[in-house]
Enzyme design. Structure first.
Site, PDB file in Angstrom:
ATOM      1  N   MET A 136       0.847  -1.339   0.069  1.00  0.00           N
ATOM      2  CA  MET A 136       0.250   0.121   0.172  1.00  0.00           C
ATOM      3  C   MET A 136       0.981   1.397   0.198  1.00  0.00           C
ATOM      4  O   MET A 136       0.489   2.210   0.442  1.00  0.00           O
ATOM      5  CB  MET A 136      -0.932   0.032   1.114  1.00  0.00           C
ATOM      6  CG  MET A 136      -2.172  -1.131   1.062  1.00  0.00           C
ATOM      7  SD  MET A 136      -3.230  -0.956   2.238  1.00  0.00           S
ATOM      8  CE  MET A 136      -2.787  -0.892   3.723  1.00  0.00           C
ATOM      9  N   GLY A 137       2.103   0.983  -0.517  1.00  0.00           N
ATOM     10  CA  GLY A 137       3.065   2.212  -0.542  1.00  0.00           C
ATOM     11  C   GLY A 137       3.626   2.808   0.894  1.00  0.00           C
ATOM     12  O   GLY A 137       3.610   1.700   1.836  1.00  0.00           O
ATOM     13  N   HIS A 183       9.723  -3.530   2.842  1.00  0.00           N
ATOM     14  CA  HIS A 183       9.125  -3.839   1.598  1.00  0.00           C
ATOM     15  C   HIS A 183      10.253  -4.127   0.737  1.00  0.00           C
ATOM     16  O   HIS A 183      10.013  -5.126  -0.349  1.00  0.00           O
ATOM     17  CB  HIS A 183       8.562  -2.412   1.067  1.00  0.00           C
ATOM     18  CG  HIS A 183       7.210  -1.929   1.573  1.00  0.00           C
ATOM     19  ND1 HIS A 183       7.004  -1.144   2.364  1.00  0.00           N
ATOM     20  CD2 HIS A 183       5.953  -2.818   1.785  1.00  0.00           C
ATOM     21  CE1 HIS A 183       5.612  -1.022   2.997  1.00  0.00           C
ATOM     22  NE2 HIS A 183       5.104  -2.014   2.639  1.00  0.00           N
ATOM     23  N   GLN A 212     -10.392  -2.491   2.808  1.00  0.00           N
ATOM     24  CA  GLN A 212      -9.723  -3.172   3.931  1.00  0.00           C
ATOM     25  C   GLN A 212      -9.524  -2.332   5.388  1.00  0.00           C
ATOM     26  O   GLN A 212      -9.167  -2.819   6.369  1.00  0.00           O
ATOM     27  CB  GLN A 212      -8.622  -4.003   3.488  1.00  0.00           C
ATOM     28  CG  GLN A 212      -7.248  -3.075   3.486  1.00  0.00           C
ATOM     29  CD  GLN A 212      -6.033  -3.728   3.152  1.00  0.00           C
ATOM     30  OE1 GLN A 212      -5.916  -4.135   1.736  1.00  0.00           O
ATOM     31  NE2 GLN A 212      -5.033  -3.938   3.878  1.00  0.00           N
ATOM     32  N   GLY A 231       5.130 -10.074   3.877  1.00  0.00           N
ATOM     33  CA  GLY A 231       5.939  -9.866   5.153  1.00  0.00           C
ATOM     34  C   GLY A 231       5.384 -10.836   6.557  1.00  0.00           C
ATOM     35  O   GLY A 231       3.924 -11.056   6.788  1.00  0.00           O
ATOM     36  N   GLN A 232       6.116 -11.379   7.113  1.00  0.00           N
ATOM     37  CA  GLN A 232       5.768 -11.872   8.600  1.00  0.00           C
ATOM     38  C   GLN A 232       5.149 -11.006   9.586  1.00  0.00           C
ATOM     39  O   GLN A 232       4.309 -11.235  10.573  1.00  0.00           O
ATOM     40  CB  GLN A 232       7.061 -12.544   9.274  1.00  0.00           C
ATOM     41  CG  GLN A 232       6.648 -13.241  10.328  1.00  0.00           C
ATOM     42  CD  GLN A 232       7.719 -13.824  11.381  1.00  0.00           C
ATOM     43  OE1 GLN A 232       8.806 -14.034  10.814  1.00  0.00           O
ATOM     44  NE2 GLN A 232       7.523 -13.804  12.688  1.00  0.00           N
ATOM     45  N   MET A 274       9.350  -2.552  11.172  1.00  0.00           N
ATOM     46  CA  MET A 274       9.065  -1.723  10.481  1.00  0.00           C
ATOM     47  C   MET A 274       7.818  -1.728   9.713  1.00  0.00           C
ATOM     48  O   MET A 274       7.030  -2.677   9.558  1.00  0.00           O
ATOM     49  CB  MET A 274      10.085  -1.715   8.948  1.00  0.00           C
ATOM     50  CG  MET A 274      11.438  -1.476   9.540  1.00  0.00           C
ATOM     51  SD  MET A 274      12.651  -1.089   8.325  1.00  0.00           S
ATOM     52  CE  MET A 274      14.089  -1.022   9.124  1.00  0.00           C
ATOM     53  N   SER A 325       4.575   1.028   7.504  1.00  0.00           N
ATOM     54  CA  SER A 325       4.474   2.516   6.987  1.00  0.00           C
ATOM     55  C   SER A 325       3.788   3.386   7.812  1.00  0.00           C
ATOM     56  O   SER A 325       3.983   4.452   7.819  1.00  0.00           O
ATOM     57  CB  SER A 325       3.361   2.153   5.784  1.00  0.00           C
ATOM     58  OG  SER A 325       3.712   1.063   5.037  1.00  0.00           O
TER      59      SER A 325
END
Ligand code: PAF
Length: 275
Positions: free
Chosen positions: A23-24, A30, A54, A140-141, A177, A179
């Site tokens: 989603m940027g 990422h 979502q 990602g986990q 990490m 966003s």
């Protein structure tokens, strides 16, 4: 769709296609997904689409960071082959009422606190899979329950896609990490190391044989030491349905999951008990 036909040409040449849905507001987590795709596939597609379906919280959607120029530069430097940047109209041209249910998996943890979230994820990821028809998809986990939701989607809708999990990338202080970290102040970021710390302590205690009830109480006490946190959940779950465990029976299928607010920003993280 232009992207689909471009990718079809690569597929005909025998090139493997890897998809990294995002989603940027890209960060090193990422880029780790992009690298994993590049190691496995000749062609890497990254999608950036902030999926309204979502978000169960209007403010979260509205405040979702947008750093598209920086994202584009990062992806170019990382060697991404295609950036798919669809508009809402392109993904949802008509009203949609299809809903994908994930059963018990959707009613626990994230599903419980974010009603409809996984249905929205399932819908958009199915669309991205159909548009890109990748051989591999990388997730990602950090969004562990999402990973298992996608796993179920692939399995039960027979997508011919190999799903890969990439380990959570962390800041030096252990903060996962995300966003959403862009919405944290320096103080928040520093104090948010408590989240990873709580997981590591819980993992150590569980491996030492401390009971789940006590481990959870200890974690709650740790969060109570900082009144800037609101703990939403701290649970030890089995990874088939993400239901809460009262005792560990299969360490390989056990994860410690946490969601907490620091101020208005909601952060999640997890550790597998035994990996
Ligand atoms: O993890 C995310 O960024 C999103 O949930 C995803 C998988 C891109 C679907 O919108």
């Amino acid at each position: 769709m232009a992207l689909r036909s471009k990718l079809a040409k690569h597929r005909l040449k025998g090139n493997k296609i890897g998809l990294v849905p995002t989603m940027g507001a890209l960060h090193n987590g990422h880029l780790a997904l992009v690298n994993a795709s590049k190691n496995q596939c000749e062609i890497t597609v990254v999608s950036i689409f902030v999926n309204p379906a979502q978000f169960n919280n209007a403010e979260d959607l509205e405040k979702y960071p947008n750093t598209i120029e920086k994202d584009t530069a990062l992806l170019k430097a990382a060697g991404c082959n295609f950036l798919f940047l669809p508009s809402v109209k392109e993904i949802y041209p008509n009203t949609h009422d299809l809903s994908i249910s994930f059963g018990a998996l959707e009613n626990n943890l994230e599903g419980r606190f974010r009603p409809g979230h996984f249905q929205g994820v399932g819908l958009v990821v199915s669309k991205l899979f159909n548009i890109c028809q990748p051989d591999y998809a990388f997730f990602g986990q950090k969004d562990l329950q999402q990973f298992f939701v996608i796993n179920k989607l692939i399995d039960q809708l027979s997508f011919p896609i190999d799903l890969k999990m990439v380990e959570t990338s962390r800041e030096e202080n252990g903060l996962a990490m995300s966003s959403r970290n862009l919405r944290l102040s320096e103080r928040d970021k520093s104090e948010a190391s408590l989240i990873n710390q709580s997981l590591s302590i819980a993992k150590k205690q569980l491996l030492e044989g401390v009971g789940i009830k006590t481990v959870i109480e200890n974690a709650k006490e740790l969060f109570a030491t900082n009144d800037r946190f609101t703990l939403e959940y701290f649970e030890i779950v089995e990874t088939d349905n993400f239901s809460s465990l009262t005792q560990v029976t299969n360490p390989k299928k056990t994860a410690i999951c946490v969601a907490a607010y620091i101020g208005k920003v909601r952060l999640i993280d997890n550790l597998f008990l035994n990996y």
